[in-house]
Motif scaffolding. Structure first.
Motif, PDB file in Angstrom:
ATOM      1  N   LEU A  70      39.159  13.610   6.596  1.00 57.52           N
ATOM      2  CA  LEU A  70      37.821  14.111   6.270  1.00 57.52           C
ATOM      3  C   LEU A  70      37.892  15.540   5.735  1.00 57.52           C
ATOM      4  O   LEU A  70      37.125  15.915   4.844  1.00 57.52           O
ATOM      5  CB  LEU A  70      36.919  14.062   7.497  1.00 57.52           C
ATOM      6  N   ALA A  71      38.818  16.328   6.283  1.00 62.28           N
ATOM      7  CA  ALA A  71      38.946  17.713   5.828  1.00 62.28           C
ATOM      8  C   ALA A  71      39.292  17.766   4.352  1.00 62.28           C
ATOM      9  O   ALA A  71      38.803  18.635   3.616  1.00 62.28           O
ATOM     10  CB  ALA A  71      40.012  18.436   6.653  1.00 62.28           C
ATOM     11  N   PHE A  72      40.143  16.848   3.898  1.00 59.50           N
ATOM     12  CA  PHE A  72      40.474  16.814   2.473  1.00 59.50           C
ATOM     13  C   PHE A  72      39.324  16.256   1.637  1.00 59.50           C
ATOM     14  O   PHE A  72      39.137  16.649   0.483  1.00 59.50           O
ATOM     15  CB  PHE A  72      41.747  16.000   2.237  1.00 59.50           C
ATOM     16  N   GLU A  73      38.570  15.336   2.198  1.00 59.82           N
ATOM     17  CA  GLU A  73      37.402  14.829   1.472  1.00 59.82           C
ATOM     18  C   GLU A  73      36.340  15.921   1.341  1.00 59.82           C
ATOM     19  O   GLU A  73      35.634  15.996   0.319  1.00 59.82           O
ATOM     20  CB  GLU A  73      36.816  13.621   2.202  1.00 59.82           C
ATOM     21  N   GLY A 333      47.338  13.629   6.607  1.00 58.48           N
ATOM     22  CA  GLY A 333      46.090  13.252   5.963  1.00 58.48           C
ATOM     23  C   GLY A 333      46.101  13.250   4.452  1.00 58.48           C
ATOM     24  O   GLY A 333      45.082  12.950   3.826  1.00 58.48           O
ATOM     25  N   ILE A 334      47.230  13.575   3.819  1.00 57.40           N
ATOM     26  CA  ILE A 334      47.269  13.673   2.359  1.00 57.40           C
ATOM     27  C   ILE A 334      47.324  12.273   1.755  1.00 57.40           C
ATOM     28  O   ILE A 334      48.268  11.516   1.985  1.00 57.40           O
ATOM     29  CB  ILE A 334      48.483  14.506   1.903  1.00 57.40           C
ATOM     30  N   ALA A 338      44.806  15.426  -5.419  1.00 57.62           N
ATOM     31  CA  ALA A 338      43.849  16.523  -5.289  1.00 57.62           C
ATOM     32  C   ALA A 338      43.988  17.222  -3.938  1.00 57.62           C
ATOM     33  O   ALA A 338      43.761  18.432  -3.836  1.00 57.62           O
ATOM     34  CB  ALA A 338      42.423  15.996  -5.460  1.00 57.62           C
ATOM     35  N   ASP A 339      44.376  16.472  -2.893  1.00 59.15           N
ATOM     36  CA  ASP A 339      44.628  17.089  -1.584  1.00 59.15           C
ATOM     37  C   ASP A 339      45.772  18.093  -1.686  1.00 59.15           C
ATOM     38  O   ASP A 339      45.742  19.168  -1.071  1.00 59.15           O
ATOM     39  CB  ASP A 339      44.989  16.023  -0.545  1.00 59.15           C
ATOM     40  N   ILE A 340      46.779  17.739  -2.464  1.00 58.04           N
ATOM     41  CA  ILE A 340      47.938  18.616  -2.646  1.00 58.04           C
ATOM     42  C   ILE A 340      47.538  19.856  -3.436  1.00 58.04           C
ATOM     43  O   ILE A 340      47.917  20.985  -3.082  1.00 58.04           O
ATOM     44  CB  ILE A 340      49.063  17.841  -3.350  1.00 58.04           C
ATOM     45  N   ILE A 373      54.671   7.978  -6.052  1.00 57.54           N
ATOM     46  CA  ILE A 373      54.959   9.276  -6.663  1.00 57.54           C
ATOM     47  C   ILE A 373      54.221   9.415  -7.992  1.00 57.54           C
ATOM     48  O   ILE A 373      53.655  10.471  -8.303  1.00 57.54           O
ATOM     49  CB  ILE A 373      56.474   9.456  -6.834  1.00 57.54           C
ATOM     50  N   ALA A 374      54.203   8.341  -8.786  1.00 51.34           N
ATOM     51  CA  ALA A 374      53.518   8.386 -10.079  1.00 51.34           C
ATOM     52  C   ALA A 374      52.016   8.594  -9.912  1.00 51.34           C
ATOM     53  O   ALA A 374      51.392   9.358 -10.668  1.00 51.34           O
ATOM     54  CB  ALA A 374      53.795   7.104 -10.860  1.00 51.34           C
ATOM     55  N   ILE A 375      51.415   7.925  -8.931  1.00 50.99           N
ATOM     56  CA  ILE A 375      49.975   8.094  -8.676  1.00 50.99           C
ATOM     57  C   ILE A 375      49.673   9.535  -8.293  1.00 50.99           C
ATOM     58  O   ILE A 375      48.752  10.165  -8.830  1.00 50.99           O
ATOM     59  CB  ILE A 375      49.507   7.115  -7.581  1.00 50.99           C
ATOM     60  N   LEU A 376      50.442  10.081  -7.353  1.00 46.81           N
ATOM     61  CA  LEU A 376      50.203  11.457  -6.916  1.00 46.81           C
ATOM     62  C   LEU A 376      50.447  12.445  -8.051  1.00 46.81           C
ATOM     63  O   LEU A 376      49.682  13.401  -8.227  1.00 46.81           O
ATOM     64  CB  LEU A 376      51.093  11.787  -5.716  1.00 46.81           C
ATOM     65  N   ARG A 377      51.495  12.210  -8.832  1.00 51.97           N
ATOM     66  CA  ARG A 377      51.768  13.091  -9.971  1.00 51.97           C
ATOM     67  C   ARG A 377      50.579  13.086 -10.939  1.00 51.97           C
ATOM     68  O   ARG A 377      50.122  14.149 -11.391  1.00 51.97           O
ATOM     69  CB  ARG A 377      53.018  12.657 -10.709  1.00 51.97           C
TER      70      ARG A 377
END
Length: 419
Positions: A70-73, A333-334, A338-340, A373-377
């Motif tokens: 939730l904190a990241f949202e 929670g990541i 965008a969280d990163i 990894i590709a999604i997060l990148r």
């Protein structure tokens, strides 16, 4: 009035371009995953309930994990306009060496349980992507085999303090001999947290065949085929294997772990040392005074103390206190790039992803980790472009506002008055 005409055959031919069918089921399902949540849904379909719940679950009411997400949202980004970021540089330097992106793979135990390729898939994918891979003390692939899977990449080792200290010291020496460059000394597991999903599922290492597991296996024959036709699932670094997760942890871990143990481990480890599991400013400051190279703000993915502090909320306060003197990292929670980005903007030098990696592993082995990894990148790059930021160094606290649903209650508000 609308003017109508007969369809032009040539125009119809342009519209009738059908997608070429892909008969590779693994590639097809991974290509359909656009987010980590999509990978999680695929993983849930393909993995027996006990193994999936071990990965997906947390301690007791799972409040720590849910609050961390939730904190990241609950963040608001503040983009700058008319600042083109056509090309973005996601590379960074962490603990003196390069990483292609501001995240690495966190240590996870029992990894071959989720999918038989286990740590080999994670280490090789991390090496190909140019990011660090962290092997857990409770890993199911040996230190040496992880190095073989990622010979030119960065390998880190996560160390628990065992009741038999010689086991811990021996593992640290093996990791150093294998060329692992960073030791992640974990301090938040003196005893096992109450992971209720595991208890309800009767989860054990190795899995026990019961009526429930047999019924659960019927729609997932591929997982059981892999499990039964590959080397025995066991800890690569520990001799004890049988029992529930809680029993294994309580038998192995030592609740008397202290700063004295940190001093001993620092003395025998030749590389960089990071302390994982820091949950308040005071401990962060003391560790920095003791000369550690870095700290990881973490509540162990919500798997230890429920209602623990939220690492992302703690982050800016710790950075203000010790950020100039040590490397501050964060996990828990990541689930999105965008969280990163938000974590880096608020001062984190690096982040670690655990469940996101395991969802990809369960969804498709090595290719699934590549897809994670590709999604997060892609999410990192897109978020940076939309913020008008071309490099990680340009991210600042002004780019992020932390919105809060959970606001600490002061003594006055609670109706408590000081004496």
């Amino acid at each position: 009035m609308v003017t109508r005409q007969l369809p032009n055959p040539s125009e119809l031919r342009e519209l009738m371009r059908f997608k070429k069918p892909d008969f590779n089921g693994r590639r097809r399902r991974l290509d359909s995953a656009l987010t980590i949540a999509d990978l999680r849904r695929i993983a849930r379909r393909r993995t027996p309930k006990a193994a999936f719940d071990y990965t997906d679950g947390a301690a007791e009411g799972e409040l720590s994990l849910n609050r961390a997400r939730l904190a990241f949202e609950d963040i608001e980004f503040h983009p700058s306009i008319l600042r083109p970021a056509v090309e973005v540089d996601t590379s960074t330097t962490i603990l003196g060496e390069p990483s292609a992106m501001p995240f690495g793979i966190a240590p996870t135990g029992f990894t071959r349980l989720m999918q038989t390729e286990g740590e080999v898939a994670g280490a090789s994918a991390a090496g190909a992507a140019g990011i660090p891979f962290t092997l857990s003390t409770l890993g199911t692939t040996s230190i040496e085999d992880v190095r073989a899977a990622n010979p030119a990449g960065r390998n880190w080792f996560q160390l628990y303090v065992m009741r038999d200290r010689d086991i811990s010291y021996g593992l640290a020496k093996r990791a150093a001999a294998a060329g692992f460059d960073t030791l992640m000394f974990t301090v938040d597991t003196p005893v096992a947290g109450a992971r209720l999903r595991d208890k309800r599922n009767g989860f054990s290492i190795p899995p026990r065949l019961t009526v429930g597991t047999v019924v659960d296996a019927i729609p997932r024959p591929w997982w059981w085929f892999d499990f039964l036709t590959t080397p025995k699932l066991e800890f690569a670094s520990l001799s004890s294997t049988g029992g529930t997760v809680g029993e294994l942890l309580d038998a192995a871990m030592d609740p008397t772990i202290s700063y004295d143990d940190l001093e001993v481990v620092r003395g025998l480890w030749p590389g960089r040392i990071v302390v994982k599991g820091v949950q308040n400013i005071e401990d962060a400051a003391r560790l920095v005074d003791l000369g550690v190279d870095g700290i990881v703000l973490s509540n162990h993915g919500g798997r230890q103390l429920d209602r623990a502090p939220i690492p992302f909320h703690l982050l800016p306060h710790v950075v203000r206190e010790v950020g100039r003197d040590a490397t501050v990292m964060i996990d828990t929670g990541i689930m999105n790039g965008a969280d990163i980005v938000a974590s880096v903007a608020l001062g984190a030098k690096f982040t670690l992803v655990g469940r996101a990696y395991l969802y990809g592993l369960m969804a498709g082995g090595r290719e699934g980790v590549d897809r994670t990894i590709a999604i997060l990148r892609g999410e990192i790059e897109r978020t940076m472009r939309l913020l008008g930021v071309s490099a990680l160094e340009e991210l600042e606290p002004r780019h992020v506002t932390q919105l809060t649903r959970l606001v600490p209650v002061s003594p006055e508000v609670a109706g408590v008055t000081a004496d």
